[in-house]
Design an enzyme around this catalytic site. Structure first.
Site, PDB file in Angstrom:
ATOM      1  N   LEU A  43      16.728 -32.687  -6.051  1.00  0.00           N
ATOM      2  CA  LEU A  43      17.808 -33.664  -5.868  1.00  0.00           C
ATOM      3  C   LEU A  43      18.972 -33.097  -5.067  1.00  0.00           C
ATOM      4  CD1 LEU A  43      17.847 -35.195  -9.466  1.00  0.00           C
ATOM      5  CD2 LEU A  43      16.520 -35.917  -7.463  1.00  0.00           C
ATOM      6  N   GLY A  46      22.356 -37.095  -1.637  1.00  0.00           N
ATOM      7  CA  GLY A  46      21.834 -38.442  -1.384  1.00  0.00           C
ATOM      8  C   GLY A  46      21.347 -39.085  -2.675  1.00  0.00           C
ATOM      9  N   HIS A  47      20.575 -38.322  -3.472  1.00  0.00           N
ATOM     10  CA  HIS A  47      20.122 -38.839  -4.765  1.00  0.00           C
ATOM     11  C   HIS A  47      21.319 -39.106  -5.682  1.00  0.00           C
ATOM     12  CE1 HIS A  47      16.448 -36.424  -3.575  1.00  0.00           C
ATOM     13  NE2 HIS A  47      15.904 -37.604  -3.830  1.00  0.00           N
ATOM     14  N   ASP A 160      14.559 -43.765   3.926  1.00  0.00           N
ATOM     15  CA  ASP A 160      13.157 -44.172   3.939  1.00  0.00           C
ATOM     16  C   ASP A 160      13.121 -45.681   4.173  1.00  0.00           C
ATOM     17  OD1 ASP A 160      11.727 -41.617   3.164  1.00  0.00           O
ATOM     18  OD2 ASP A 160      13.201 -41.786   1.576  1.00  0.00           O
TER      19      ASP A 160
END
Ligand code: PAF
Length: 290
Positions: A43, A46-47, A160
């Site tokens: 992680l 961004g997470h 993504d």
């Protein structure tokens, strides 16, 4: 936030769950609404931004950490994928989640497992073409996670971009009630999109990697200057990538943002995207233009 609550936010640990039964019991007792952040661990900020968004919007936040073997089309990529449970649990807690599910492969795919979720045309170009079977692995595991968590909302990163479209399509087609929430890309100071794979880059590759962002911005600048020819924008991106000898482009795309099919001419919006290899490490990035 006062000093005491800052300290608490930093040191707070989430409850760690392992089995499906533990997950079910914890969610049965959870305050509603529930926000789910599916991850494969390793992680980064961004997470953390996905977890923080879920924290703002949901009474209970659950993060899942599962390096899903079904979505890796190269065994070596699966083996080298970074794993660090202790630091991931700390990150999950610091970002404000209540629960973290860290299942084994057998908890996710019970003995005798024989189901696969396949989304059609949207999974064929770009990542789907470069990584056969990848999206079947993603949609199968995400369908399981959404089914087990029965969350009100699930949070996915826009890095993504194709995954996000495919998961949205699947949720709509299968009547899954969870809202699929898109969250902005988080970048390093030099523009490199945050990715668990960045940790695998050598110092030389890491220094070269911001070329993805520069290539996307060059194409955006072309668009803003009036260029509407898809191939001209793809060429603009390839030209910038060619300046970095360590960067080996896998694909460069200027596609319809709804179908992901390559555009000859941009009439509405477009999704600029690319996958670029630095040795064995493959990075992706994108830039929507409206
Ligand atoms: O984006 C990811 O990290 C993974 O594809 C996901 C959504 C957690 C499924 O394994």
């Amino acid at each position: 936030m006062d000093e005491a609550s800052t300290t608490e936010a930093v040191t707070r640990l989430p409850r760690v769950l392992r089995t499906r039964a533990e997950l079910r019991a914890a969610l049965d007792a959870a305050r509603q609404p529930v926000g789910l952040v599916p991850t494969m661990g390793a992680l980064h900020a961004g997470h953390a931004s996905l977890i923080q968004r879920a924290r703002r919007e949901c009474a209970t936040v659950i993060v899942t950490i599962f390096v899903n073997p079904k979505q890796f089309n190269e065994a070596a990529d699966f083996e080298r994928y970074p794993r660090n449970e202790a630091s991931d649990v700390a990150t999950v807690g610091a970002a404000g989640a209540d629960l973290v599910w860290i299942p084994s492969v057998a908890d996710v795919y019970p003995a005798g497992f024989q189901t696969s979720v396949h989304v059609g045309a949207l999974t064929e170009p770009l990542e789907g073409a470069a990584r056969p079977g990848h999206f079947d692995g993603v949609t199968t595991v995400v369908a399981i996670l959404l089914g087990l968590a029965s969350a009100d909302a699930a949070y996915f990163g826009q890095k993504d971009a194709q995954q996000l479209l495919v998961v949205r399509r699947m949720a709509l087609d299968l009547g899954i009630g969870t809202e699929i929430v898109a969250c902005p890309i988080v970048r390093e100071a030099d523009g490199l999109a945050m990715s668990s794979r960045n940790a695998l880059l050598t110092p030389e590759q890491r220094a070269a990697a911001p070329v993805l962002r520069r290539a996307l911005l060059a194409a955006r600048a072309g668009y803003e200057a009036g260029e509407r020819d898809g191939e001209a924008l793809r060429t603009a991106m390839r030209d910038v990538l060619a300046e970095a000898p360590l960067a080996e482009p896998d694909y460069v795309s200027c596609a319809d943002p709804a179908t992901l099919l390559e555009l000859r001419r941009i009439d509405g919006g477009a999704l600029l995207s690319m996958a670029v290899r630095f040795g064995p490490v493959r990075l992706i990035d994108n830039e929507p233009i409206a």
